[in-house]
Design an enzyme around this catalytic site. Structure first.
Site, PDB file in Angstrom:
ATOM      1  N   HIS A  46      -3.652  -8.601  11.599  1.00 12.12           N
ATOM      2  CA  HIS A  46      -2.855  -7.529  11.009  1.00 12.12           C
ATOM      3  C   HIS A  46      -1.367  -7.848  11.131  1.00 12.12           C
ATOM      4  CE1 HIS A  46      -1.131  -3.305  11.243  1.00 12.12           C
ATOM      5  NE2 HIS A  46      -1.774  -3.291  10.087  1.00 12.12           N
ATOM      6  N   GLU A  73      -3.025 -11.222   7.234  1.00 13.70           N
ATOM      7  CA  GLU A  73      -2.479 -10.181   6.356  1.00 13.70           C
ATOM      8  C   GLU A  73      -0.983 -10.358   6.111  1.00 13.70           C
ATOM      9  OE1 GLU A  73      -1.644  -6.241   7.802  1.00 13.70           O
ATOM     10  OE2 GLU A  73      -2.106  -5.361   5.859  1.00 13.70           O
ATOM     11  N   HIS A  88       6.299  -4.834   6.206  1.00 13.28           N
ATOM     12  CA  HIS A  88       5.482  -3.620   6.081  1.00 13.28           C
ATOM     13  C   HIS A  88       6.285  -2.447   5.548  1.00 13.28           C
ATOM     14  CE1 HIS A  88       3.787   0.208   7.562  1.00 13.28           C
ATOM     15  NE2 HIS A  88       2.631  -0.349   7.222  1.00 13.28           N
TER      16      HIS A  88
HETATM   17  O1  G3P Z   1      -3.746  -2.966   5.414  1.00 12.12           O
HETATM   18  C1  G3P Z   1      -4.534  -2.478   6.454  1.00 12.12           C
HETATM   19  C2  G3P Z   1      -3.628  -1.722   7.304  1.00 12.12           C
HETATM   20  O2  G3P Z   1      -2.583  -2.605   7.568  1.00 12.12           O
HETATM   21  C3  G3P Z   1      -3.116  -0.503   6.600  1.00 12.12           C
HETATM   22  O3  G3P Z   1      -2.108   0.096   7.299  1.00 12.12           O
HETATM   23  O4  G3P Z   1       0.213   0.773   7.402  1.00 12.12           O
HETATM   24  O5  G3P Z   1      -0.554  -1.150   8.756  1.00 12.12           O
HETATM   25  O6  G3P Z   1      -0.298  -1.367   6.306  1.00 12.12           O
HETATM   26  P1  G3P Z   1      -0.630  -0.455   7.437  1.00 12.12           P
HETATM   27 CA    CA Z   2      -1.216  -3.490   5.800  1.00 20.58          CA
END
Ligand code: G3P
Ligand code: CA
Length: 318
Positions: A46, A73, A88
């Protein structure tokens, strides 16, 4: 399952976990190897290995690969001059030193009834953004780093792990004349990554909270597995399985506590795989004190197929 059939279904590769954070950056880069074993439970880093390195930076992505990530990601946003970048937030103050570099270029917004300063990413060019230092968790282990363009991320990751890019949403992008889905599609095409299996060493799962934006990717000629993310505020996640099936999404991504065994069984019965988010030390589900045990519960008791974690080294392989 052998490597060929697994890659046909999704094209996932992975590697051995490491004990961190004890490795130095030099050790990490020296020991990365592209020949990686295949796994049936998919580890998605993540924002990279974001518990250990500045999120959505090349060091975080490289560390994630070293820790055995199958997919890495990237959250995608757009600069003023139309470059896709990995960050993000839609503003720069949380993860960079923009307040020091461009102290006067802020806007004001109201948060919880209070006026706060914000530096929106779409108000800064790529050249300006490259002047910023990204991340505060360097601790001497990671070199000073910047916000990477998506192209830089692709160049760094491809062949070593897969990608899991998330299309982030900001109404301003449309107003500025940016067609984000076309930009994403054009980048994938330019890199020869727009079709499933195009690069067996670089599997890709596209992700977005908004189904219409993934359908727009399809209209732009992209043929890749799609993960439809669902907010923790969604009331009827079981109903979303029907919608996902109707729209032919191969993956659904609920908030982790919505990934009950009942939900996972229903998704599997509909032919849809489940990839919940986000497993991290500071945000464990009720009843869990150990991150590894929490991930093991969702993977092996509830039967999820993949998960997002900030701590790839804690992913429990079996
Ligand atoms: O993309 C999966 C997860 O990352 C979604 O939440 O806010 O961390 O992008 P966020
Ligand atoms: Ca994400």
């Amino acid at each position: 399952m052998n490597r060929r059939s697994f890659l046909k279904s999704l094209s996932i590769a992975g590697g051995a976990a490491a004990v961190l954070p004890s490795d130095t950056w030099a050790t990490i880069t020296a020991t990365m190897k592209p020949d990686r074993p295949v796994h049936n439970k998919i580890l998605v880093a993540h924002r990279g290995a974001s518990s250990y390195a500045p999120e959505n930076t090349i060091p975080a992505y490289m560390l994630a690969i070293k820790q055995g990530a199958d997919l890495v990601e990237q959250d995608l946003n757009i600069t003023k001059d139309g470059i896709l970048v990995c960050i993000h937030d839609v503003s720069l103050e949380a993860t960079t030193n923009i307040e020091d570099v461009f102290p006067d270029r802020f806007e004001e917004k109201t948060v919880g009834g209070k006026m706060v300063k914000t530096w929106p990413i779409h108000k800064f060019t790529m050249a300006e953004i490259k002047q910023l230092k990204a991340g505060s968790r360097t601790d001497g282990q990671f070199p000073a780093t910047t916000i990477p363009t998506w192209q830089e991320a692709i160049d760094a990751i491809r062949g070593k792990a897969g990608l899991c890019p998330e299309i982030k949403s900001l109404p301003e992008y449309k107003k500025l004349g940016f067609d984000m889905e076309k930009m994403v599609a054009d980048t994938l095409r330019k890199n020869g990554l727009d079709k499933r299996g195009a690069d067996p060493n670089t599997p890709i799962v596209m992700q977005c909270f908004h189904h219409d934006r993934m359908l727009a990717l399809r209209k732009n000629g992209i043929d890749l597995p799609e993960l439809w993310l669902r907010s923790k505020r969604v009331k009827d996640v079981m109903g979303d399985i029907k919608t996902a099936k109707k729209l032919k999404f191969e993956w659904i991504g609920p908030y982790k506590t919505d990934a009950t065994k009942e939900f996972v069984d229903a998704a599997h019965a509909a032919g849809i795989k489940v990839m919940p988010y986000t497993f991290r030390p500071a945000d464990k589900a009720e009843g869990f004190t150990d991150l590894r045990a929490e991930m093991a519960h969702y993977l092996y008791d509830n039967g999820i197929d993949a998960l997002f974690t900030d701590n790839p080294d804690m992913f429990p392989r079996r």
